[in-house]
Structure formats: C-alpha cells, structure tokens
Design a protein around this motif. Sequence first.
Motif, short mmCIF file in Angstrom:
data_model
loop_
_atom_site.label_atom_id
_atom_site.label_comp_id
_atom_site.label_asym_id
_atom_site.label_seq_id
_atom_site.Cartn_x
_atom_site.Cartn_y
_atom_site.Cartn_z
N ARG A 188 11.02 10.68 -7.02
CA ARG A 188 11.45 11.42 -5.84
C ARG A 188 11.34 10.49 -4.64
NH1 ARG A 188 12.54 14.39 -9.36
NH2 ARG A 188 12.23 16.64 -9.52
N CYS A 189 12.18 10.73 -3.65
CA CYS A 189 12.12 9.97 -2.40
C CYS A 189 11.91 10.95 -1.25
CB CYS A 189 13.41 9.19 -2.18
SG CYS A 189 13.45 8.24 -0.64
N ILE A 190 10.93 10.66 -0.44
CA ILE A 190 10.71 11.41 0.79
C ILE A 190 10.72 10.41 1.94
CG2 ILE A 190 9.38 13.23 -0.35
CD1 ILE A 190 6.83 11.97 0.87
N TYR A 191 10.80 10.94 3.14
CA TYR A 191 10.72 10.10 4.33
C TYR A 191 9.47 10.46 5.11
CZ TYR A 191 15.51 8.40 3.85
OH TYR A 191 16.65 7.79 3.42
N ILE A 192 8.79 9.45 5.62
CA ILE A 192 7.68 9.64 6.54
C ILE A 192 8.24 9.37 7.93
CG2 ILE A 192 5.42 8.80 7.27
CD1 ILE A 192 4.98 7.95 4.33
N GLN A 193 8.02 10.29 8.86
CA GLN A 193 8.60 10.16 10.20
C GLN A 193 7.55 10.39 11.28
OE1 GLN A 193 11.31 13.22 11.62
NE2 GLN A 193 12.52 11.67 12.67
N ASN A 194 7.59 9.55 12.31
CA ASN A 194 6.77 9.76 13.51
C ASN A 194 7.52 10.76 14.39
OD1 ASN A 194 5.30 9.77 15.85
ND2 ASN A 194 5.76 7.66 16.40
#
Length: 168
Positions: free
Chosen positions: A59-65
Amino acid sequence: MAIVAADIHKHLSGGAANADVNASLGGVMSSVVVTDNTLHNLFDAVSGLEHAGGDTEYRCIYIQNAHGSLTYEGAVVFIQTNTPSAESDIFIGLDPAGLNATATTIATEQDVPAAVSFSQPTSGSPLSIGNMAVGAYIGLWIERVIAVGTSTVSADSVVLRASGGTAP
C-alpha cells in the motif's frame, strides 16, 4: 505554536478522491485521510488461502505537513510498534519520487513498487524525510508479509510514526 501530531496527515493514494484502501496503490495523493486505530484501515483481512500459502501486499500512503504556517524540520518516519504476531511483518520505504511528487503506481497489491527500498526502521534509526514545508508531502510504501502456513491472528496491527520538529 509548534507542530503537533494532528498537523501531520496520512492520506491514501490512488486518486484525488480515492476512499478505497485496497486501491491505495500509489499515484496521486487522495484527499481522504487514513483512519487511525481502526482494524483494516489499510490492509484487508488475511484469508485462509493467504495464511496457507503466504502473502505479500503493498500500500502507498502520503505523509503531509498540514500545519498552516510551520515547516516540519528534520522529519523522519519509522515503525514504532511492529505487528505482535510472529507470523506477519511490516516493512516501509519512501517512494523514490521524493517530496511533493506523485508516487509510483502499481497495478495490483502484489506488485513490488519499483526502486523502493524496504526496511524496518526504528526510532533509533528512522527513514529520513528532511524538512517539509507547509503542505509538503511524500509517498510512503508499506509492505505486509504473511508467512507461509500461518494461523489466523485477530487484531494484528502496526504503529507507524512520523516525527520532526519546528524552529524555536
């Protein structure tokens, strides 16, 4: 005001409005945030066939500020708590596209994402993201490995953690 955990969002991938965790296979960051502390919030339940034959899925997720005005400095990500089961393991790797870029897309959950280096980083040896300006994001791949011939484990889970700081 400092950046707090609520300012660091984890989004699904798979398209701008994707809400299906099973379609979180890279590509464009979704506006949908991963639900924390919920069973099957990223991977499906492991079937009897998957236990018997073993299974590896991605799975791919994004970490975002998502903080409104502060840079997330020296950001890192690591596995805070790996699965309690000896029959499963989680590995993670940053997408090679890097910050503010669209992650590689894979066709099926069994396809290995190209050029991603998977490991089991800890707080003592995390994956380095670097400084994340306001709104910055990065793709994070998660690999779930189920060993061959395993038995069912209820509530198998993992805790991933992003950490960083802000300028004084």
